[in-house]
Write an enzyme that holds these catalytic residues in place. Structure first.
Site, short mmCIF file in Angstrom:
data_model
loop_
_atom_site.label_atom_id
_atom_site.label_comp_id
_atom_site.label_asym_id
_atom_site.label_seq_id
_atom_site.Cartn_x
_atom_site.Cartn_y
_atom_site.Cartn_z
N ALA A 186 0.84 -1.20 0.00
CA ALA A 186 0.00 0.00 0.00
C ALA A 186 0.88 1.25 0.00
O ALA A 186 2.04 1.23 0.42
CB ALA A 186 -0.92 -0.01 1.21
N MET A 187 0.30 2.36 -0.46
CA MET A 187 1.09 3.57 -0.63
C MET A 187 1.58 4.15 0.69
O MET A 187 2.51 4.95 0.72
CB MET A 187 0.28 4.62 -1.39
CG MET A 187 -1.03 5.00 -0.74
SD MET A 187 -1.96 6.14 -1.78
CE MET A 187 -3.53 6.21 -0.93
N ARG A 188 0.96 3.74 1.80
CA ARG A 188 1.44 4.24 3.10
C ARG A 188 2.74 3.56 3.53
O ARG A 188 3.39 4.00 4.47
CB ARG A 188 0.36 4.03 4.17
CG ARG A 188 -0.02 2.58 4.41
CD ARG A 188 -1.13 2.48 5.44
NE ARG A 188 -1.56 1.10 5.66
CZ ARG A 188 -2.48 0.48 4.96
NH1 ARG A 188 -3.08 1.11 3.97
NH2 ARG A 188 -2.82 -0.78 5.23
N TYR A 189 3.10 2.47 2.85
CA TYR A 189 4.31 1.74 3.20
C TYR A 189 5.48 2.06 2.27
O TYR A 189 6.63 1.95 2.67
CB TYR A 189 4.07 0.23 3.18
CG TYR A 189 3.01 -0.23 4.14
CD1 TYR A 189 3.15 -0.03 5.51
CD2 TYR A 189 1.86 -0.88 3.69
CE1 TYR A 189 2.17 -0.44 6.39
CE2 TYR A 189 0.88 -1.31 4.57
CZ TYR A 189 1.04 -1.08 5.92
OH TYR A 189 0.08 -1.49 6.80
N THR A 190 5.20 2.38 1.03
CA THR A 190 6.27 2.58 0.06
C THR A 190 6.73 4.03 0.03
O THR A 190 6.00 4.94 0.43
CB THR A 190 5.81 2.16 -1.35
OG1 THR A 190 4.68 2.97 -1.74
CG2 THR A 190 5.42 0.69 -1.38
#
Length: 753
Positions: A123-127
């Protein structure tokens, strides 16, 4: 609820049908122009262009630190693209996946999917992400009036219609899209072929279609494989703008062991589905395969080995797989894009090349005109400055005696409003004789540049040659061999075996109690890991498995240990004392990444230092070796890694003194006490930080809660020879003078180029 039925025979139905027709037409044009088709100039769809523009506005250059992808997606949605966040992030992921995009535009950190499962990205919150050097070639000139700008969806901001791409990204990366009533499928081509065709088209005013097509063979897909079409088939598709190209997976047949190894997959396909299909065929006894092994690693993202059972031949199994799976798959060619006239239509490859050359030439001319206007504006101001220096006494008198000095200056010396404003803004420090000389020199240089620009813009031949030079310069870092092979009607493509070396990313973690372990990847959060009771993380190093771990102890000794021999992350690790021999009271203080050609600046708090090659620290002796001879009560500073581009060394002392010395005045040793870097007046004084940097760069000095930027000119008072005391640090900002107290010197000095 009753159904709504439109009867064409009634007059009331006609406006409704017209409304539906107009609405559908507007929707289809919106999808074509603002969603699905790329522009010929930058080869991007609107959402891709807005992503790159937002990242550029966030200053996520290749040299910047990574920033959370959610931040970028939020900016794109809030400012330019009011659509779904998942669709926007998926477009962002596609730009970062090297197996889907030949020249990635986004440099991703974290899980961005894999070639065998492209949808497995986190998810974009991790990358995290930033722009690549290739993306920078599309954005470098955006502030130079090279492209048109339009309002965003709510009119609060401006966004570029296209990006001033220095390279034909449409052909280098390709694109696929489905609109209403039309679609596009442009495959990626090899950069050497594209640049050769582009440069010849610009250089020669008359270039035939055959001249351009002679540069091209097969498309160059990022996933590898082999194109098996004939050259005539390919060129026919290029001439019409429509056709198909067949991509076959690379494979290897081991006749001795009777094995078949698949080494590439379909372009923008799911290799997991291929493995699932093969497994189902084996279960149903349709394939004479006794064992299937996935041997993929970092160097070879796809490596699937099949052990053929019985006396069956691997060639038979291969033929079955190619005909029943996507290991041999046709890809469409549909050269449809939005042209520089704003109209979408299918072009031939030579037409597309010519139109992009026209676009790039227009961008170049706009850029040079912008520079010409900038130069002329500066010359206009310089003319006013020189008038002021020649009549400084009278100008001072007019300013002192006049209630409104600007009109008085404009009337007396026939100045423009801009010149008068610039003169009134002059500082007293700029009224020196040397400043007048520098202004005359600057004016002479700018006049020479203005004449050169005018001569360039008035000569079509010079423009063409300059555009070709820029394209060759921009493309030079990306030139390279093809990933996709081409063999006309070749039934197989035999590959020699490659020796696999696992050089995947790794993170080494050393705890305070001396337990060491290695984690796979470089996105490890130490706070989420498990430790021994009353233990906590101490040192963390992001490196790779195939490199040794270099360690420096608090007594000046260095050690090394192979990373792949360290325990994995399943437990708390092993005691470091079982890997190396530490003396009484000795503790590992620093971890260094290993590089054969890298060097490190080793310095102590008492002012001694030297340069040491990191390769020399890679000792195989368990007890290590002496690196630094420390005197009593002396301790090591964090080693400063050198890239080879640094020229100077900035040193900040506890007494508030700053000194900048030449880096080449420090000798290189494999073992030493070190040379005296700075003269410390008292035993209580000490170095608190060092910073190697390239001459000409700016540095930030952070003192307490205050920060001062030193550019090359303001560093001059602090430059001195090695072993000098340095100068008490002070900073100037505008007309205010800030003298920092030596009691407030807290921490550090960091680079700001």
């Amino acid at each position: 609820m009753s159904d709504l039925i439109l009867d064409p025979s009634t007059e009331d139905t006609i406006p409704a049908l017209q409304m539906i027709n107009d609405a559908y037409l507007n929707y289809s044009m919106y999808v074509i122009m603002d969603r699905a088709l790329p522009h010929i100039g930058d080869g991007l769809k609107p959402v891709q262009r807005r992503i790159l523009h937002s990242m550029n506005e966030l200053k996520l250059s290749p040299q910047a630190k990574y920033k959370k992808s959610a931040r970028t997606v939020g900016d794109v949605l809030g400012k330019f693209h009011p659509h779904g966040d998942s669709a926007c992030y998926e477009a962002m992921v596609n730009l970062a996946q090297s197996f889907n995009t030949r020249y990635p535009l986004i440099d991703g950190q974290g899980n961005w999917g894999s070639v065998d499962d492209p949808k497995s990205f986190a998810a974009m919150r991790y990358t995290e992400s930033k722009l690549t050097p290739y993306a920078q070639t599309m954005l470098d000139e955006i502030k130079q009036d090279t492209v048109e700008w339009v309002d965003n969806f709510d009119g609060s901001l401006k966004q570029p219609v296209t990006l001033p791409a220095q390279l034909p990204n449409l052909l280098l990366n390709g694109v696929t899209g489905i609109a209403v009533g039309m679609a596009t499928d442009i495959p990626p081509f090899n950069i050497d072929e594209v640049i050769g065709a582009v440069c010849q088209t610009i250089s020669k005013t008359r270039t035939t279609d055959d001249d351009i097509l002679n540069f091209f063979t097969a498309p160059d897909f990022p996933c590898g494989g082999t194109v098996i079409n004939s050259l005539d088939e390919l060129h026919n598709a290029y001439r019409t703008g429509r056709g198909t190209v067949t991509l076959r997976a690379n494979y290897e047949i081991d006749a001795k062991n009777n094995t078949l190894t698949i080494r590439s997959g379909p372009f923008r396909g799911d290799f997991n589905k291929i493995i699932e299909n093969i497994s189902n065929e084996i279960k149903e006894h349709k394939l004479p395969v006794s064992r299937i092994r996935d041997m993929s690693d970092k160097h070879t993202p796809i490596c699937l080995q099949l052990d053929i059972s019985g006396r069956h031949k691997a060639e038979v199994v291969l033929q079955h797989l190619l005909s029943h799976t996507d290991l041999e798959k046709p890809a469409k060619i549909n050269l449809n894009c939005i042209g520089i006239n704003g109209q979408p239509y299918v072009r031939s490859l030579p037409t597309l090349i010519r139109e992009w050359c026209e676009y790039r030439t227009n961008v170049f001319v706009r850029k040079k005109n912008f520079r010409l206007r900038t130069v002329e504006a500066r010359l206009h101001i310089l003319d006013g400055y020189l008038i002021a220096y020649d009549n400084i006494e009278e100008i001072v008198r007019l300013i002192r005696q006049s209630d409104h000095p600007k009109p008085a200056l404009m009337t007396r010396f026939e100045l423009s409003d801009i010149q008068a404003t610039a003169i009134l803004a002059l500082r007293l420090s700029q009224l020196s004789k040397l400043e007048a000389i520098s202004l005359k020199e600057e004016k002479a240089q700018l006049e020479q540049e203005r004449n050169a620009l005018k001569a360039l813009l008035s000569d079509d031949g010079k423009i063409r040659r300059a555009v070709v030079t820029e394209i060759k310069t921009a493309s030079k870092p990306f030139l390279g061999e093809r990933r996709t092979l081409w063999k006309e009607d070749a039934p197989t493509s035999l590959l020699s075996p490659e020796e696999m070396v696992d050089d995947g990313p790794a993170t080494v973690l050393l705890s305070r109690q001396g337990w060491i372990r290695v984690h796979k990847g470089q996105s490890v959060n130490p706070a989420l890991l498990k430790y021994k009771i009353n233990d906590a993380p101490d040192l963390i190093l992001e490196t790779r498995y195939n490199k040794p771990l270099v360690m420096i102890g608090n007594k000046g000794r260095c050690f090394a240990y192979p990373i792949h021999k360290l325990p994995n992350s399943k437990g708390a690790g092993d005691p470091l004392s079982s890997k190396i021999t530490l003396q009484n009271g000795e503790k590992i203080q620093y971890l260094l990444p290993f590089d054969v050609n890298a060097k490190a600046l080793i310095a102590t708090h008492k002012g001694f230092g030297f340069i040491s090659p990191i390769e020399g620290m890679n000792t195989k002796v368990k007890k290590g070796r002496e690196l630094v001879s420390l005197t009593d009560n002396d301790t090591l500073l964090p080693p400063a890694l050198l890239s080879g581009q640094e020229d100077e060394l900035a040193i900040l002392t506890q007494a508030g003194r700053l000194i900048i010395i030449p880096l080449d005045s420090i000798n290189e040793y494999s073992k030493a006490k070190g040379m005296q870097l700075v003269a410390l007046k008292s035993d209580e004084d000490r170095i608190i930080d060092i910073l190697p940097f390239k001459k000409g760069a700016s540095i930030h000095v952070i003192v307490g809660k205050r920060k001062c930027v030193l550019d090359n000119e303001r560093m001059e008072p602090y430059r001195a020879a090695r072993a000098r005391r340095g100068v008490l640090f002070e900073a100037k900002k505008h007309k205010a003078r800030l003298a920092f107290s030596i009691q407030k010197v807290k921490k550090y000095l960091k680079s700001c180029s």
